[in-house]
Design a protein around this motif. Structure first.
Motif, PDB file in Angstrom:
ATOM      1  N   PHE A   1       0.786  -1.229   0.000  1.00  0.00           N
ATOM      2  CA  PHE A   1       0.000   0.000   0.000  1.00  0.00           C
ATOM      3  C   PHE A   1       0.829   1.297   0.000  1.00  0.00           C
ATOM      4  N   ALA A   2       2.132   1.225  -0.192  1.00  0.00           N
ATOM      5  CA  ALA A   2       2.936   2.444  -0.146  1.00  0.00           C
ATOM      6  C   ALA A   2       2.514   3.435  -1.230  1.00  0.00           C
ATOM      7  N   PHE A   3       2.595   4.702  -0.922  1.00  0.00           N
ATOM      8  CA  PHE A   3       2.294   5.729  -1.922  1.00  0.00           C
ATOM      9  C   PHE A   3       3.218   6.941  -1.793  1.00  0.00           C
ATOM     10  N   ASP A   4       4.438   6.683  -1.364  1.00  0.00           N
ATOM     11  CA  ASP A   4       5.446   7.736  -1.303  1.00  0.00           C
ATOM     12  C   ASP A   4       6.019   7.914  -2.710  1.00  0.00           C
ATOM     13  N   THR A   5       5.800   9.082  -3.308  1.00  0.00           N
ATOM     14  CA  THR A   5       6.211   9.301  -4.699  1.00  0.00           C
ATOM     15  C   THR A   5       7.694   9.596  -4.835  1.00  0.00           C
ATOM     16  N   ALA A   6       8.446   9.520  -3.752  1.00  0.00           N
ATOM     17  CA  ALA A   6       9.886   9.754  -3.832  1.00  0.00           C
ATOM     18  C   ALA A   6      10.687   8.465  -3.845  1.00  0.00           C
ATOM     19  N   VAL A   7       9.997   7.317  -3.871  1.00  0.00           N
ATOM     20  CA  VAL A   7      10.725   6.057  -3.721  1.00  0.00           C
ATOM     21  C   VAL A   7      11.210   5.494  -5.053  1.00  0.00           C
ATOM     22  N   TYR A   8      10.829   6.045  -6.174  1.00  0.00           N
ATOM     23  CA  TYR A   8      11.250   5.506  -7.467  1.00  0.00           C
ATOM     24  C   TYR A   8      12.045   6.564  -8.221  1.00  0.00           C
ATOM     25  N   ASP A   9      12.864   6.097  -9.177  1.00  0.00           N
ATOM     26  CA  ASP A   9      13.609   7.046 -10.007  1.00  0.00           C
ATOM     27  C   ASP A   9      12.950   7.112 -11.387  1.00  0.00           C
ATOM     28  N   TRP A  10      13.003   8.271 -11.986  1.00  0.00           N
ATOM     29  CA  TRP A  10      12.284   8.522 -13.228  1.00  0.00           C
ATOM     30  C   TRP A  10      12.863   7.742 -14.408  1.00  0.00           C
ATOM     31  N   LYS A  11      14.153   7.544 -14.443  1.00  0.00           N
ATOM     32  CA  LYS A  11      14.739   6.800 -15.557  1.00  0.00           C
ATOM     33  C   LYS A  11      14.169   5.386 -15.613  1.00  0.00           C
ATOM     34  N   THR A  12      14.114   4.747 -14.451  1.00  0.00           N
ATOM     35  CA  THR A  12      13.548   3.399 -14.407  1.00  0.00           C
ATOM     36  C   THR A  12      12.071   3.423 -14.789  1.00  0.00           C
ATOM     37  N   TYR A  13      11.336   4.385 -14.222  1.00  0.00           N
ATOM     38  CA  TYR A  13       9.897   4.432 -14.489  1.00  0.00           C
ATOM     39  C   TYR A  13       9.610   4.705 -15.970  1.00  0.00           C
ATOM     40  N   ILE A  14      10.245   5.718 -16.543  1.00  0.00           N
ATOM     41  CA  ILE A  14       9.948   6.104 -17.928  1.00  0.00           C
ATOM     42  C   ILE A  14      10.484   5.076 -18.913  1.00  0.00           C
ATOM     43  N   GLU A  15      11.748   4.680 -18.776  1.00  0.00           N
ATOM     44  CA  GLU A  15      12.376   3.844 -19.788  1.00  0.00           C
ATOM     45  C   GLU A  15      12.115   2.353 -19.614  1.00  0.00           C
ATOM     46  N   ASP A  16      11.934   1.909 -18.382  1.00  0.00           N
ATOM     47  CA  ASP A  16      11.778   0.468 -18.142  1.00  0.00           C
ATOM     48  C   ASP A  16      10.344   0.051 -17.833  1.00  0.00           C
ATOM     49  N   VAL A  17       9.519   0.999 -17.456  1.00  0.00           N
ATOM     50  CA  VAL A  17       8.146   0.661 -17.063  1.00  0.00           C
ATOM     51  C   VAL A  17       7.118   1.284 -18.009  1.00  0.00           C
ATOM     52  N   HIS A  18       7.082   2.612 -18.045  1.00  0.00           N
ATOM     53  CA  HIS A  18       5.992   3.291 -18.739  1.00  0.00           C
ATOM     54  C   HIS A  18       6.072   3.149 -20.262  1.00  0.00           C
ATOM     55  N   CYS A  19       7.185   3.528 -20.859  1.00  0.00           N
ATOM     56  CA  CYS A  19       7.287   3.474 -22.323  1.00  0.00           C
ATOM     57  C   CYS A  19       7.127   2.057 -22.873  1.00  0.00           C
ATOM     58  N   PRO A  20       7.770   1.039 -22.281  1.00  0.00           N
ATOM     59  CA  PRO A  20       7.515  -0.317 -22.790  1.00  0.00           C
ATOM     60  C   PRO A  20       6.049  -0.713 -22.693  1.00  0.00           C
ATOM     61  N   SER A  21       5.382  -0.284 -21.623  1.00  0.00           N
ATOM     62  CA  SER A  21       3.979  -0.649 -21.443  1.00  0.00           C
ATOM     63  C   SER A  21       3.100  -0.046 -22.540  1.00  0.00           C
ATOM     64  N   ILE A  22       3.272   1.241 -22.803  1.00  0.00           N
ATOM     65  CA  ILE A  22       2.361   1.895 -23.752  1.00  0.00           C
ATOM     66  C   ILE A  22       2.719   1.598 -25.193  1.00  0.00           C
ATOM     67  N   THR A  23       3.934   1.126 -25.461  1.00  0.00           N
ATOM     68  CA  THR A  23       4.297   0.821 -26.846  1.00  0.00           C
ATOM     69  C   THR A  23       4.065  -0.635 -27.209  1.00  0.00           C
ATOM     70  N   THR A  24       3.795  -1.486 -26.227  1.00  0.00           N
ATOM     71  CA  THR A  24       3.618  -2.916 -26.524  1.00  0.00           C
ATOM     72  C   THR A  24       2.501  -3.146 -27.536  1.00  0.00           C
ATOM     73  N   SER A  25       1.340  -2.558 -27.286  1.00  0.00           N
ATOM     74  CA  SER A  25       0.211  -2.766 -28.204  1.00  0.00           C
ATOM     75  C   SER A  25       0.481  -2.120 -29.551  1.00  0.00           C
ATOM     76  N   VAL A  26       1.181  -0.992 -29.555  1.00  0.00           N
ATOM     77  CA  VAL A  26       1.503  -0.310 -30.814  1.00  0.00           C
ATOM     78  C   VAL A  26       2.447  -1.173 -31.647  1.00  0.00           C
ATOM     79  N   ARG A  27       3.454  -1.732 -31.002  1.00  0.00           N
ATOM     80  CA  ARG A  27       4.390  -2.588 -31.726  1.00  0.00           C
ATOM     81  C   ARG A  27       3.683  -3.839 -32.258  1.00  0.00           C
ATOM     82  N   ARG A  28       2.742  -4.359 -31.484  1.00  0.00           N
ATOM     83  CA  ARG A  28       1.996  -5.535 -31.927  1.00  0.00           C
ATOM     84  C   ARG A  28       1.165  -5.212 -33.172  1.00  0.00           C
ATOM     85  N   MET A  29       0.515  -4.048 -33.150  1.00  0.00           N
ATOM     86  CA  MET A  29      -0.289  -3.639 -34.303  1.00  0.00           C
ATOM     87  C   MET A  29       0.590  -3.363 -35.520  1.00  0.00           C
TER      88      MET A  29
END
Length: 786
Positions: free
Chosen positions: A504-532
Motif C-alpha cells: 500500500f505504499a504511496f510515497d512518490t519519492a521512492v522511485y527514479d524517473w529513468k527506471t519508471y519512464i524507460e523500463d516501465v511506462h514506455c515499454p507498457s504503452i508501446t507494446t500494443s503499438v508494436r503488436r499492431m
C-alpha cells in the motif's frame, strides 16, 4: 446530522502537533474490515484498480459499485465483464469464476450520474472517482458530470444515512477524487486545502447547462446553415442532394460540439482555470464543501495519473491518458517541437500510488465538517522537468525505435523548446501552406501522382490537427509553475503499518524517473503499438472490401455493379461523342466540330462539377441529328475493337470472377447505350443513357429518360434488389467518382477504382479497398475508331 448520531465503528486516529492531518493506527485490512465502500467510476482507470485492490488486499471489506447500464448490457453484466479482465484472474479463480466473484463480493447498483438511485443504507465510505476526465468536453457535459453529478451523489449518500424521520443514524465518510489542477492558473505553492475563489457554482452550472440550447439554436439559424450547406455542397454536390444534406447535418452537429467545447474553455480561462475540466472539478469541490458540513469529507487530488509503478504489475494501464499520445507521436517522429518550458515540472504520479493513497484515506476518520485534502503528486519531492522527460523518452526510442515512423530511417526530432509563441507561429504557417496546397490539388488532373499527393496532404493535415489540439490542451500544463504541497499525504504514507508498506505504499519519492519512464511506462504503452505495427506489416496492404471471390458463397443472391468511364474503361462521354459524330463528317466538318467542343469544354467541366446529370444532358444535346441506327452499325462492325481495347484487363478478370461466383453482373453508366454494345457478353444487365429519336430514327438531342447519376444509381440498385431478392450486404460495387458515393454505400463490399480525390478520401475513411485498374488501349486516344 451531528457527530453524536454516528453509530458506525471507525478506526482509531492519531494526530500529532507537526502533522495535524489524520494518521493511521493499524493495518488497513483491519481498519476497513466490515466496512461497506460504495464506489463510482469503477469501470474507469483508477476505479478498476481500486476495486482490484479491495478484492485482493481487503478480504473483509464490502465493495458496492454504482455502474450505469450500457445498451443491452445491465450494470451487473458490465461488472461481470470487468472482473473477467486479466488483473482479476487470481481473485476470480479463487471465487470460482467471474459471476461467482460478483455474487460473493460485489454489490452492484445500477445507476448513473446525475440520475443516482437510492444508495445502501449501511454504507460507511463513498468513494467518488467517476467524472468527465477529458480536458475539453462540451461545457454542458462537464457541468453535468463534475458538478451536478457530484451534488446528486452526495444528496443520495446523506439520504441513505437518515432514518424515515430524516434523523441522521450514521456519519458516512465521503472521499472525493478530484485533481491537483483545480488550482487553475495559479503559480507557486498550492496548499492541501480549499481552493480560494469567489465563483458562484450554482450560477455557473445553470449557465453551462443552458449553453447547449443556445448553441443548438444558433446552429439552426439561416446564416449558419447556409454556410454549412455550401461547405457540404462544395464536396458532395455531384453525389446528390441527400448526400449533401446528410453532410450538412454532420457539419452542424460537429459545429455544435466544437462551440460547446470552445465555450467551456473560454469560460474557464476567463475565470482563471486552464480548461473546463479543472474548472468544473474545482466547482465540484465547492459542492462537496457545502453539502459536507455534517459528514466526514476527504478530497484526494492526484496530479497527472499514468501507468502503475508496481501493482498489479509494473506498467499496468487502461487506455491512453494524458502523456501517451504525445510520447507515441514523438516516437513516430511526428512531434517536431514542443511548446513547454524545459524547466517546468510535469507532475506525474503512477496509478497504483494514487489507489493506495485513496484506500489509506478511506481508513481515516476526518473531523465532521472539516474536509481533509491530500495531494498525490511527485513534484514536491521527486520533480521531473519537461526537459528531463524529453531526454528519457528520446533515449528510450533511440534504443527501441518503432517500426512505423513518419520518416523511416531518419533520426528523432531534437527539441529546442523555442516557446509556445514560436510553436504557435510554426503551426499557423504550416496550416496556411496546407490550405494553399489543397487549392492546387483541387485543380490537378486525376492521376496516381495526384492521389499520392492527396495522401501526403491528408497525413500532413492529421499531423497538424493533432499538434493543434494538443498545443491547445496541454500548452499551459507544459508551462506550469505550480508546486503541490503534499505534507498531509506524506504524513499519511509514513503512518502506514510496516506490514502494509509493500502492498500500500504511496510515497512518490521512492522511485527514479529513468527506471519508471524507460523500463516501465514506455515499454507498457508501446507494446500494443508494436503488436499492431507487426500485424500491419504481416498483413501488408491487403484490402478490406476487395474480397477473394473464390471463397464467396453468396451466389445468385449477390450482384456486382460496375461503373464504366474511369472504372473499367479509359474514356469519357465527350470522347465517346466525338467517336460517334466525327466519322460522318467531312475533314473540314471534323475540325470545326472538335473546335466547338474544345470551346465548350470549360463549360462542360463546370457543369460536371455542379451536377453530373446537367453535364450529361449538355453533351448529349450535340447528338442532335445523328442517325442512331447507323451508329449502332458502326459500333458493331468497326468501333467494337477500339472500345474493347480501352477496357482494363484487370477489370475484365474481376468481372469474370464475379460471374464464376454466380453473381449477377451489372454495368451502370451515363454513356450512350449504343456504345456499350461490345460489352454485352460481360454483363447480365446494362443500364445506360438512352438517346431519344424522331420518326426518322435521328437523335433529338434529348434523353429518353433521366440519366442515372449520383443518388439515382443507389435508388435504382435498391429497387432492383427488392425485385430480384438481392442481398445488398453481400453485393459488390466498383466506381471511380465521388458522385457514385451513394451507390458504393449501398452495398456491403464497395471498391474505389482509381478514384478522384474526394472518393479516395471517403474510401479511406470508411476503410474500403482502393485499387488501380490500368488500361493500355491498342489505339492512340486521338485516333477516331472507324
Amino acid at each position: 446530522m451531528t457527530a453524536a448520531a454516528d453509530t458506525s465503528s471507525r478506526p482509531t486516529v492519531v494526530r500529532d502537533a507537526d502533522h495535524p492531518a489524520p494518521r493511521l493506527d493499524g493495518r488497513l485490512r483491519d481498519l476497513l474490515a466490515g466496512q461497506k465502500i460504495v464506489m463510482t467510476g469503477v469501470t474507469g482507470f483508477i476505479g478498476e484498480q481500486l476495486l482490484w485492490k479491495i478484492l485482493t488486499e481487503l478480504p473483509d471489506t464490502r465493495p458496492s459499485v454504482l455502474v450505469r447500464r450500457k445498451g443491452s448490457a445491465s450494470a451487473r453484466d458490465r461488472v461481470v465483464s470487468l472482473v473477467k479482465k486479466a488483473i482479476f484472474a487470481d481473485v476470480r479463480d479463487a471465487a470460482g469464476g467471474a459471476e461467482a466473484l460478483v455474487d460473493a463480493r460485489i454489490e452492484v447498483i445500477e445507476g448513473d450520474l446525475p440520475n443516482v438511485p437510492a444508495l445502501p443504507r449501511d454504507l460507511d465510505v463513498l468513494v467518488h472517482c467517476a467524472g468527465d476526465v477529458s480536458f475539453d468536453p462540451p461545457i454542458d457535459q462537464a457541468f453535468t458530470t463534475n458538478v451536478v453529478g457530484t451534488k446528486a451523489l452526495m444528496e443520495r449518500m446523506i439520504e441513505a444515512c437518515r432514518d424515515e424521520d430524516g434523523r441522521a443514524v450514521r456519519v458516512p465518510h465521503y472521499v472525493h477524487i478530484s485533481t491537483a489542477y483545480t488550482a487553475g492558473r495559479r503559480r507557486g505553492a498550492i496548499p492541501e486545502g480549499p481552493q480560494e475563489h469567489s465563483v458562484d457554482y450554482a450560477a455557473e452550472t445553470a449557465a453551462g447547462l443552458a449553453m447547449r440550447e443556445l448553441v443548438e439554436a444558433e446552429s439552426r439559424m439561416p446564416d449558419r446553415l447556409t454556410t454549412l450547406r455550401k461547405e457540404a455542397e462544395r464536396q458532395h454536390r455531384r453525389a446528390g442532394y441527400l448526400t449533401t444534406a446528410a453532410d450538412t447535418e454532420r457539419r452542424r452537429t460537429e459545429w455544435v460540439q466544437a462551440e460547446l467545447v470552445r465555450a467551456g474553455t473560454e469560460r474557464a480561462r476567463s475565470l482563471g482555470w486552464t480548461d473546463v475540466y479543472t474548472f468544473t472539478k474545482a466547482l465540484g469541490e465547492r459542492v462537496v464543501a457545502d453539502l459536507g458540513a455534517e459528514i466526514r469529507v476527504s478530497v484526494v487530488r492526484p496530479a497527472i495519473v499514468e501507468s502503475s509503478w508496481a501493482h498489479p504489475y509494473p506498467g499496468w494501464i487502461e487506455g491512453f491518458k494524458m502523456a501517451e499520445p504525445l510520447i507515441l507521436a514523438y516516437g513516430r517522429g511526428e512531434l517536431p517541437e514542443f511548446p513547454g518550458s524545459p524547466d517546468s515540472v510535469l507532475d506525474i504520479v503512477p496509478c497504483d500510488l494514487v489507489v493506495n493513497a485513496i484506500i489509506a484515506v478511506c481508513a481515516t476518520a476526518p473531523t465532521v465538517g472539516r474536509p481533509e485534502f491530500y495531494h498525490v503528486s511527485s513534484g514536491a519531492r521527486n520533480p521531473l522537468t519537461i526537459a528531463g522527460i524529453y531526454e528519457l523518452i528520446r533515449h528510450y526510442f533511440t534504443e527501441h525505435p518503432l517500426e512505423r515512423t513518419a520518416k523511416p530511417g531518419e533520426p528523432l526530432p531534437e527539441w529546442d523548446f523555442p516557446g509556445s509563441s514560436s510553436v504557435g507561429r510554426l503551426l499557423a504557417s504550416s496550416e496556411l501552406a496546407h490550405s494553399l496546397a489543397e487549392r492546387l490539388l483541387a485543380r490537378a488532373p486525376r492521376s496516381d501522382r495526384t492521389r499520392q499527393a492527396a495522401r501526403s496532404l491528408d497525413k500532413f493535415r492529421r499531423r497538424l490537427d493533432f499538434l493543434r489540439r494538443y498545443h491547445g490542451l496541454y500548452n499551459e500544463y507544459a508551462q506550469s509553475e505550480l508546486h503541490f504541497v503534499d505534507d498531509a499525504t506524506l504524513a499519511l504514507t509514513r503512518s502506514l503499518h510496516p506490514d502494509d508498506v509493500e502492498a500500500f505504499a504511496f510515497d512518490t519519492a521512492v522511485y527514479d524517473w529513468k527506471t519508471y519512464i524507460e523500463d516501465v511506462h514506455c515499454p507498457s504503452i508501446t507494446t500494443s503499438v508494436r503488436r499492431m505495427d507487426a500485424l500491419r506489416n504481416k498483413r501488408g496492404s491487403r484490402p478490406s472490401t476487395m474480397k477473394d471471390l473464390s471463397k464467396d458463397t453468396a451466389g445468385a443472391s449477390a450482384v456486382a455493379i460496375f461503373d464504366l468511364d474511369g472504372t473499367i474503361m479509359s474514356t469519357n462521354v465527350v470522347e465517346q461523342y466525338l467517336w460517334s459524330r466525327l466519322p460522318e463528317l467531312s475533314p473540314a466538318g471534323q475540325v470545326a466540330e472538335v473546335g466547338q467542343v474544345a470551346r465548350r469544354l470549360p463549360g462542360y467541366l463546370l457543369a460536371e462539377q455542379r451536377d453530373r446529370g446537367d453535364f450529361l444532358r449538355a453533351v448529349y444535346r450535340r447528338y442532335r441529328g445523328l442517325d442512331l441506327a447507323e451508329l449502332e452499325h458502326r459500333v458493331d462492325t468497326t468501333m467494337a475493337p477500339a472500345i474493347l481495347s480501352r477496357v482494363s484487363a484487370e477489370a475484365l478478370e474481376r468481372i469474370e470472377q464475379h460471374r464464376a461466383a454466380g453473381h449477377t453482373t451489372i454495368l451502370i453508366t451515363g454513356a450512350v447505350e449504343t456504345l456499350t454494345r461490345p460489352l454485352r457478353e460481360y454483363f447480365d444487365v446494362i443500364v445506360a443513357a438512352q438517346l431519344a429519336t424522331d420518326a426518322d430514327g435521328r437523335c433529338t438531342g434529348f434523353l429518353a429518360r433521366p440519366p442515372l447519376v449520383g443518388e439515382s444509381r443507389a435508388a435504382w440498385l435498391k429497387h432492383y434488389a427488392s425485385l430480384h431478392g438481392v442481398d445488398l450486404t453481400r453485393s459488390f460495387a466498383y466506381a471511380d467518382s465521388h458522385s457514385d458515393l451513394p451507390m458504393l454505400q449501398t452495398v456491403g463490399h464497395p471498391v474505389a477504382v482509381s478514384p478522384d480525390i474526394p472518393l479516395m478520401r471517403a474510401a479511406g475513411k470508411s476503410q474500403w479497398s482502393i485499387v488501380a485498374w490500368k488500361t493500355k488501349p491498342s489505339t492512340p486516344r486521338w485516333q477516331i475508331p472507324r
